[in-house]
Design a protein around this motif. Structure first.
Motif, mmCIF file in Angstrom:
data_model
loop_
_atom_site.group_PDB
_atom_site.id
_atom_site.type_symbol
_atom_site.label_atom_id
_atom_site.label_comp_id
_atom_site.label_asym_id
_atom_site.label_seq_id
_atom_site.Cartn_x
_atom_site.Cartn_y
_atom_site.Cartn_z
ATOM 1 N N MET A 145 -9.773 -22.241 27.419
ATOM 2 C CA MET A 145 -10.743 -22.668 28.391
ATOM 3 C C MET A 145 -12.099 -22.070 27.991
ATOM 4 O O MET A 145 -12.173 -20.925 27.580
ATOM 5 N N ARG A 146 -13.149 -22.860 28.126
ATOM 6 C CA ARG A 146 -14.487 -22.408 27.768
ATOM 7 C C ARG A 146 -15.412 -22.604 28.969
ATOM 8 O O ARG A 146 -15.258 -23.548 29.721
ATOM 9 N N ILE A 147 -16.365 -21.687 29.095
ATOM 10 C CA ILE A 147 -17.340 -21.742 30.183
ATOM 11 C C ILE A 147 -18.729 -21.812 29.570
ATOM 12 O O ILE A 147 -19.053 -21.039 28.666
ATOM 13 N N ALA A 148 -19.549 -22.713 30.069
ATOM 14 C CA ALA A 148 -20.919 -22.884 29.561
ATOM 15 C C ALA A 148 -21.863 -21.989 30.351
ATOM 16 O O ALA A 148 -22.377 -22.366 31.405
ATOM 17 N N CYS A 149 -22.108 -20.792 29.851
ATOM 18 C CA CYS A 149 -23.049 -19.868 30.485
ATOM 19 C C CYS A 149 -24.461 -20.454 30.352
ATOM 20 O O CYS A 149 -24.848 -20.886 29.268
ATOM 21 N N PRO A 150 -25.249 -20.450 31.438
ATOM 22 C CA PRO A 150 -26.601 -21.009 31.339
ATOM 23 C C PRO A 150 -27.529 -20.191 30.437
ATOM 24 O O PRO A 150 -28.572 -20.685 30.022
ATOM 25 N N TYR A 151 -27.157 -18.959 30.104
ATOM 26 C CA TYR A 151 -27.989 -18.102 29.253
ATOM 27 C C TYR A 151 -27.477 -18.004 27.824
ATOM 28 O O TYR A 151 -28.254 -17.920 26.888
ATOM 29 N N CYS A 152 -26.154 -17.988 27.655
ATOM 30 C CA CYS A 152 -25.563 -17.729 26.342
ATOM 31 C C CYS A 152 -24.934 -18.961 25.707
ATOM 32 O O CYS A 152 -24.527 -18.903 24.549
ATOM 33 N N GLY A 153 -24.810 -20.045 26.450
ATOM 34 C CA GLY A 153 -24.144 -21.231 25.939
ATOM 35 C C GLY A 153 -22.647 -21.172 26.188
ATOM 36 O O GLY A 153 -22.148 -20.327 26.931
ATOM 37 N N GLU A 154 -21.913 -22.050 25.552
ATOM 38 C CA GLU A 154 -20.477 -22.148 25.763
ATOM 39 C C GLU A 154 -19.745 -20.972 25.120
ATOM 40 O O GLU A 154 -19.964 -20.649 23.957
ATOM 41 N N ARG A 155 -18.882 -20.333 25.905
ATOM 42 C CA ARG A 155 -18.141 -19.150 25.451
ATOM 43 C C ARG A 155 -16.681 -19.232 25.904
ATOM 44 O O ARG A 155 -16.348 -19.919 26.859
ATOM 45 N N GLU A 156 -15.826 -18.457 25.255
ATOM 46 C CA GLU A 156 -14.418 -18.366 25.633
ATOM 47 C C GLU A 156 -14.291 -17.697 27.001
ATOM 48 O O GLU A 156 -15.056 -16.783 27.335
ATOM 49 N N VAL A 157 -13.305 -18.097 27.769
ATOM 50 C CA VAL A 157 -13.108 -17.583 29.119
ATOM 51 C C VAL A 157 -12.831 -16.077 29.126
ATOM 52 O O VAL A 157 -13.099 -15.391 30.110
ATOM 53 N N GLY A 158 -12.341 -15.516 28.020
ATOM 54 C CA GLY A 158 -12.055 -14.084 27.936
ATOM 55 C C GLY A 158 -13.288 -13.205 28.095
ATOM 56 O O GLY A 158 -13.170 -12.023 28.390
ATOM 57 N N GLU A 159 -14.486 -13.778 27.911
ATOM 58 C CA GLU A 159 -15.727 -13.022 28.104
ATOM 59 C C GLU A 159 -16.101 -12.898 29.581
ATOM 60 O O GLU A 159 -17.006 -12.166 29.933
ATOM 61 N N PHE A 160 -15.399 -13.631 30.440
ATOM 62 C CA PHE A 160 -15.758 -13.719 31.855
ATOM 63 C C PHE A 160 -14.680 -13.094 32.735
ATOM 64 O O PHE A 160 -13.514 -13.037 32.369
ATOM 65 N N SER A 161 -15.099 -12.650 33.915
ATOM 66 C CA SER A 161 -14.170 -12.163 34.930
ATOM 67 C C SER A 161 -14.315 -13.041 36.167
ATOM 68 O O SER A 161 -15.427 -13.334 36.603
ATOM 69 N N TYR A 162 -13.185 -13.432 36.726
ATOM 70 C CA TYR A 162 -13.146 -14.278 37.914
ATOM 71 C C TYR A 162 -13.208 -13.402 39.155
ATOM 72 O O TYR A 162 -12.460 -12.433 39.263
#
Length: 102
Positions: A1-18
């Protein structure tokens, strides 16, 4: 799963915390407003512990700890896990710095 950060662009979900549902609104009160303490206690209980189990699109808080360290609000389908939109959460992280021109 990938998330498109508005600052960093598209990144792997492992960089994010829910964090969770971004919809609940914190109950507002002041110490001298005369509200019954039992009513306030019930309102905060519902705010903290009771959540709808949405089957569909919901707004969620995500934190980009492995990147720009910004709080984000994402609209995501709980059925397909597809991210429909991602935006900076107001007043936090890189979003706040961008608004202040830092």
């Amino acid at each position: 799963m990938r998330i498109a950060c508005p600052y960093c662009g598209e990144r792997e979900v492992g960089e994010f915390s829910y964090l969770g549902d971004a919809s609940p609104k914190r109950p507002h009160y002041t110490i001298d407003d005369g509200t019954d303490p039992a009513v306030l206690e019930e309102a905060f209980y519902e705010y903290v512990y009771l959540r709808d189990n949405v089957a569909g699109t919901m707004r969620e808080y995500w934190y980009h700890g492995g990147g720009c360290r910004s709080w984000l609000i994402a609209e995501r389908s709980t059925l397909t896990h597809e991210f429909k939109s991602v935006q900076a959460a107001p007043g936090a992280g890189a979003a706040k710095a961008a608004l202040q021109g830092e």
